[in-house]
Design an enzyme around this catalytic site. Sequence first.
Site, PDB file in Angstrom:
ATOM      1  N   CYS A 574       0.808  -1.223   0.000  1.00  0.00           N
ATOM      2  CA  CYS A 574       0.000   0.000   0.000  1.00  0.00           C
ATOM      3  C   CYS A 574       0.842   1.274   0.000  1.00  0.00           C
ATOM      4  O   CYS A 574       0.326   2.341  -0.355  1.00  0.00           O
ATOM      5  CB  CYS A 574      -0.916   0.026   1.224  1.00  0.00           C
ATOM      6  SG  CYS A 574      -2.094  -1.329   1.287  1.00  0.00           S
ATOM      7  N   ASP A 575       2.096   1.201   0.407  1.00  0.00           N
ATOM      8  CA  ASP A 575       2.881   2.432   0.541  1.00  0.00           C
ATOM      9  C   ASP A 575       3.213   3.085  -0.796  1.00  0.00           C
ATOM     10  O   ASP A 575       2.879   4.255  -1.014  1.00  0.00           O
ATOM     11  CB  ASP A 575       4.149   2.165   1.347  1.00  0.00           C
ATOM     12  CG  ASP A 575       3.941   2.349   2.837  1.00  0.00           C
ATOM     13  OD1 ASP A 575       2.843   2.772   3.241  1.00  0.00           O
ATOM     14  OD2 ASP A 575       4.872   2.071   3.615  1.00  0.00           O
TER      15      ASP A 575
END
Length: 806
Positions: A574-575
Amino acid sequence: MGALDGVRVVDLGEGVASAFCARLFADYGADVVKVEPPRSGDVTRGWGPFPGDRPDREASGTFFFYNVGKRGITADLADTHQRTAVVELLRRADVVVESQPPARLREWELEPADLCALNHELVVISLSPFGRTGPYADWRGYDLNAFHLTATGSRYCGRRDDAPLEHGTFSAELFGGYCAAAWGLAALHGRPLVGGGQHLDVSCSEVIAALFTGAQNIGGYAQDGRYARRSGASMSLAMPATIAPCRDGYVWLIALEPEQWDGLRAAMGDPEWARPELFRDMFERGANADFLYPRLLDWTSRHSKQEVMDLCQANGVPVTAVLTVAEAVEHPHLEARGYRVAVEHPVLGTVRTLGAPVLLPECPGGPQRSSPLLGEHTDELPRVLRSWRVAETTPEGPSLEPGALPLAGIRVANFGWSWLGPVAGQTLAFLGADVVKIESHRRIDINRTLPPFAEGITSPDRSLQNHAGWAGNGSVTLDLTHRDGVALAKRLVALSDVVFENFAPGTMDRLGLGYDVLRALRPDLVMVSMPAAGSFGPLSGVRTYGTSLASLTGLDSITGYVDGAPVPVENAFCDPLGGVIGAFGALLALHHRRRTGRGQHVDYSQQEGIMQLVGSAVMDWLLNERDGRPLGNRHPVGAMAPHGLFPCAGDDRWISIAVATDDEWRDLVRAMGDPAWARAPELASHAGRLERIDDVHARIARWTADHNEHQLAARLQERGVAAAPVLDVADLLHDPHYRARGTFIEVSHPLGFVETIYGAYVKTSRTVVDVRPGPAMGQDNERVLQGLLGVTDDEFRQLVASGAID
């Protein structure tokens, strides 16, 4: 008015990636016209989920989710007359999004070069599994093939003795769609600077291979020749970092920094076994994982997932409950934020769905109309042509700098930290913005502490993965707990167009750098806040990492082997994706500012941005009240069979094979030598293969087991079968396709060593992207603080002595 009001977009794509990219434009006010073939329409109309599982091309949940907000027309582009009307539409458009096979575009005389010649202002976005150049450019491929060409599953997801895994959704296509929208919006913004539109070649495999797996692994492998593979359980070095069982489900159990370990101890009642001082170091805990994990999992298993989350969050630990898709969709937090919306559909009736992924308070986005019925607006085409003006071309000329970057002249003050914040800055920096990251020696960013280090020398300036993930950012070192450090930060913001930050809500206010303060210094400032769950709502204070964040979206609940327990993705997928989405939010606000002169405070909830990835599962819940579950590598909505990974000769070698049509099945059968089992009448149809998918997969696996995956993939591609080798980290650097596309490049760091990072992961026809490695701490202090802000030599020395510049 939407941020993109007045922008005209033509969606010429098929499937998920292009549809999602075009929907992102529609969400924020662009007039998007989707062109579909007559009779059959877009392939996703046949996929479902359907209400009550009754197939209906006008009631597909997948088509609905990724095409809300658009108008729809039908045209047979192989027919010259019908194509002429679409060409007239393209002559008037600002953006076209396409995902057609290259041979088909050649047949239609609608290749990207043709489109750019037709309309010099047109931004042409091509989305494909592998990209428009390189040895695999003409390969047939689907999301599964693209995803496993990135080494993500091999490195980060799945049991070591079993097949690598993808999330149970269209991860590669949706990641590609987000990147295409961000870069496409930048190209749209920069048309006056670069001399018009341009072609963007977006490979869904390349964006993940670069931004995620490559960023964290390729520098270390290039330097040391070593790489890791998935464990099926947790991060390989630090701990705790895994999905842990509870009485009623699971939690993402993660505590990396010393204070977080102290908080976890407190949440557990400070047991004696957790007290040794050496356990405050995450790497020492990793070395003692065999001792610690059984004790930690014993504790979580005696509590509910909400109890564990509440205890940990109260003690400052970023542990989160693994929400099912239904729990995520129905969570009161989304209701409080207005993220669930309802639209009227002619067949489905009132349909609940998810809103836009980024909240712009000055010009809120989200679906304003349903997805179109097949050909619903075809009769409106003459009126559309009259209302869409013919683009005024900007001819190239000597005044335009060759290779000009579309965001040249934009300055960004980046307070973002870890991985997500710097990638948001990097996205704009690659496209020409001057991005300055504000950091401090007083508290070293965790991303600078992660090995491996250049030349084996441990230093916050030598983390190889940091130099990829932070590429493009500059660095000034200011202590934001020091009054003069804050004053310098304010002076920088006053000269900036954009501010990024991804702290917990309220942190910037406590530092004296809240939006109300900063907009008094720069009234048209665009500030993008990127907290885990947004700036307001019941979950707004939640602490997460990029790993544990996914648990709040439903994504983790559908990742794993078929009907088994969730399997953790062992790094923060997700980063980097969240960084791209944050940059997309900034570009939306800049587009709005250009038209209105007004800045705004963008509220990007990472939870909401990532939840778009589970769109099909969301629709299955909302249409059928059927909650998602792990699917292994099966097709997310059962639209392809076979669809999976199959073992090949050698250690942990695999091939991805996906069959979408009965014709493709017959091609696969011929490639296998026409075995008797595959000629069974019940396997001639998709429904029959899907019903017997376990047996079909087992028989294919026995056939592939003696083959080399690269040779077999090439052989299957010659037969028209979508197949690709499953790569590991070492393959990324040597794969001929990535080498041909220049995915990974060697650069010289300011400290004097050579390293390997990723380059421009989107290929641009006009813009020449200049990639600089992640910065040494404070490398831009003099350039920015003295050159830009005008700090004198004496003042600079005094500020260093006081610790304001640290």
